[in-house]
Write a protein that holds these residues in place. Structure first.
Motif, PDB file in Angstrom:
ATOM      1  N   PHE A 168      52.172  -8.258  64.332  1.00  0.00           N
ATOM      2  CA  PHE A 168      52.397  -6.995  63.645  1.00  0.00           C
ATOM      3  C   PHE A 168      52.225  -5.879  64.665  1.00  0.00           C
ATOM      4  O   PHE A 168      51.229  -5.849  65.393  1.00  0.00           O
ATOM      5  CB  PHE A 168      51.389  -6.806  62.511  1.00  0.00           C
ATOM      6  N   PHE A 169      53.175  -4.964  64.724  1.00  0.00           N
ATOM      7  CA  PHE A 169      53.086  -3.908  65.717  1.00  0.00           C
ATOM      8  C   PHE A 169      53.715  -2.629  65.205  1.00  0.00           C
ATOM      9  O   PHE A 169      54.439  -2.617  64.208  1.00  0.00           O
ATOM     10  CB  PHE A 169      53.718  -4.335  67.044  1.00  0.00           C
ATOM     11  N   ARG A 173      54.731   2.790  58.832  1.00  0.00           N
ATOM     12  CA  ARG A 173      55.738   1.772  59.098  1.00  0.00           C
ATOM     13  C   ARG A 173      55.261   0.896  60.235  1.00  0.00           C
ATOM     14  O   ARG A 173      54.870   1.384  61.282  1.00  0.00           O
ATOM     15  CB  ARG A 173      57.062   2.427  59.469  1.00  0.00           C
ATOM     16  N   ARG A 174      55.315  -0.379  59.989  1.00  0.00           N
ATOM     17  CA  ARG A 174      54.938  -1.346  61.009  1.00  0.00           C
ATOM     18  C   ARG A 174      56.000  -2.420  61.020  1.00  0.00           C
ATOM     19  O   ARG A 174      56.673  -2.651  60.024  1.00  0.00           O
ATOM     20  CB  ARG A 174      53.577  -1.952  60.702  1.00  0.00           C
ATOM     21  N   LEU A 175      56.123  -3.077  62.120  1.00  0.00           N
ATOM     22  CA  LEU A 175      57.094  -4.147  62.235  1.00  0.00           C
ATOM     23  C   LEU A 175      56.364  -5.477  62.327  1.00  0.00           C
ATOM     24  O   LEU A 175      55.270  -5.575  62.860  1.00  0.00           O
ATOM     25  CB  LEU A 175      57.979  -3.941  63.461  1.00  0.00           C
ATOM     26  N   LEU A 179      54.231   0.814  72.210  1.00  0.00           N
ATOM     27  CA  LEU A 179      54.191  -0.282  71.260  1.00  0.00           C
ATOM     28  C   LEU A 179      52.754  -0.766  71.175  1.00  0.00           C
ATOM     29  O   LEU A 179      52.189  -1.233  72.154  1.00  0.00           O
ATOM     30  CB  LEU A 179      55.124  -1.417  71.670  1.00  0.00           C
ATOM     31  N   PHE A 180      52.175  -0.608  69.991  1.00  0.00           N
ATOM     32  CA  PHE A 180      50.795  -1.014  69.740  1.00  0.00           C
ATOM     33  C   PHE A 180      50.816  -2.305  68.936  1.00  0.00           C
ATOM     34  O   PHE A 180      51.315  -2.332  67.803  1.00  0.00           O
ATOM     35  CB  PHE A 180      50.060   0.088  68.978  1.00  0.00           C
ATOM     36  N   VAL A 181      50.329  -3.396  69.525  1.00  0.00           N
ATOM     37  CA  VAL A 181      50.232  -4.671  68.822  1.00  0.00           C
ATOM     38  C   VAL A 181      48.968  -4.595  67.971  1.00  0.00           C
ATOM     39  O   VAL A 181      47.852  -4.620  68.489  1.00  0.00           O
ATOM     40  CB  VAL A 181      50.180  -5.869  69.792  1.00  0.00           C
ATOM     41  N   THR A 227      60.958  -7.716  60.905  1.00  0.00           N
ATOM     42  CA  THR A 227      61.082  -7.249  59.534  1.00  0.00           C
ATOM     43  C   THR A 227      60.233  -6.005  59.392  1.00  0.00           C
ATOM     44  O   THR A 227      59.088  -5.976  59.856  1.00  0.00           O
ATOM     45  CB  THR A 227      60.578  -8.334  58.550  1.00  0.00           C
ATOM     46  N   LEU A 228      60.790  -4.979  58.773  1.00  0.00           N
ATOM     47  CA  LEU A 228      60.041  -3.749  58.535  1.00  0.00           C
ATOM     48  C   LEU A 228      58.971  -4.019  57.485  1.00  0.00           C
ATOM     49  O   LEU A 228      59.227  -4.659  56.468  1.00  0.00           O
ATOM     50  CB  LEU A 228      60.994  -2.652  58.055  1.00  0.00           C
ATOM     51  N   HIS A 229      57.776  -3.526  57.752  1.00  0.00           N
ATOM     52  CA  HIS A 229      56.630  -3.767  56.877  1.00  0.00           C
ATOM     53  C   HIS A 229      55.882  -2.455  56.709  1.00  0.00           C
ATOM     54  O   HIS A 229      55.617  -1.760  57.683  1.00  0.00           O
ATOM     55  CB  HIS A 229      55.732  -4.824  57.532  1.00  0.00           C
ATOM     56  N   HIS A 230      55.576  -2.082  55.481  1.00  0.00           N
ATOM     57  CA  HIS A 230      54.821  -0.853  55.220  1.00  0.00           C
ATOM     58  C   HIS A 230      53.381  -1.220  54.905  1.00  0.00           C
ATOM     59  O   HIS A 230      53.120  -2.058  54.061  1.00  0.00           O
ATOM     60  CB  HIS A 230      55.415  -0.078  54.039  1.00  0.00           C
ATOM     61  N   SER A 231      52.459  -0.578  55.591  1.00  0.00           N
ATOM     62  CA  SER A 231      51.040  -0.821  55.361  1.00  0.00           C
ATOM     63  C   SER A 231      50.308   0.503  55.458  1.00  0.00           C
ATOM     64  O   SER A 231      50.448   1.229  56.450  1.00  0.00           O
ATOM     65  CB  SER A 231      50.509  -1.803  56.404  1.00  0.00           C
ATOM     66  N   SER A 232      49.541   0.833  54.451  1.00  0.00           N
ATOM     67  CA  SER A 232      48.768   2.080  54.444  1.00  0.00           C
ATOM     68  C   SER A 232      49.657   3.292  54.742  1.00  0.00           C
ATOM     69  O   SER A 232      49.300   4.149  55.541  1.00  0.00           O
ATOM     70  CB  SER A 232      47.616   2.008  55.449  1.00  0.00           C
TER      71      SER A 232
END
Length: 160
Positions: free
Chosen positions: A108-109, A95-97, A123-125, A87-92
């Motif tokens: 979260f990555f 875009r993070r997944l 890909l950064f976890v 799921t696409l997730h926006h933080s600060s």
């Protein structure tokens, strides 16, 4: 990030499983090379129980339970990642997944495509931790995408 072993409460915890590594994933007859790195949220929390660890201006406590759970990350990456949903997730403003299809484990990555590369991704976890049933409702909501499709799009330089 290259993490060194951690000494906490008289025990040494090997961080070898969280060293950067490269893995190729075949998607739509194309081999995509992915370079993996892991953030310190994969083995720390804010419960004030373990050794205090500082990283880039942030301080958190070592968590033996998160460390233990993080040993599953490579297995998930190498054996299950191609079938995962995210799921696409926006933080600060970034875009993070978010992925939650490895047992009861939240991951979260962030995926980036290095400039002037072909079929190569980073890909950064950012964070990975066991998720109690009561915590599921606080996870990001939204449309779920097959991670293979997301990786394919990112390898083509398409931003989601």
């Amino acid at each position: 990030m290259r993490w060194t072993d951690i000494n906490d409460n008289g025990r040494t915890y090997s961080m070898a499983h969280l060293l950067p590594f490269t893995h190729a994933l075949r998607i739509d007859d194309v081999d995509i090379t992915i370079h993996f790195t892991f953030g310190f949220h994969c083995f720390t929390d804010q419960k004030n129980e373990g050794k205090l660890i500082f990283n880039r201006g942030e301080k958190r406590n070592f968590s033996p339970s998160r460390w233990e759970a993080s040993k599953e990350l490579r297995h998930w990456i190498c054996d299950r990642m191609g079938d995962a949903h995210v799921t696409l997730h926006h933080s600060s403003n970034q875009r993070r997944l978010f992925c939650l299809d490895i047992y009861d484990y939240a991951i979260f990555f962030q995926i980036t495509k290095p400039e002037k590369t072909v079929n190569t991704l980073k890909l950064f976890v950012i964070s990975a931790y066991p998720l109690d049933q009561w915590g599921r409702s606080s996870m990001p909501k939204g449309r779920s995408h097959n991670l293979s499709w997301v990786l394919s799009q990112r390898a083509k330089g398409i931003t989601l």
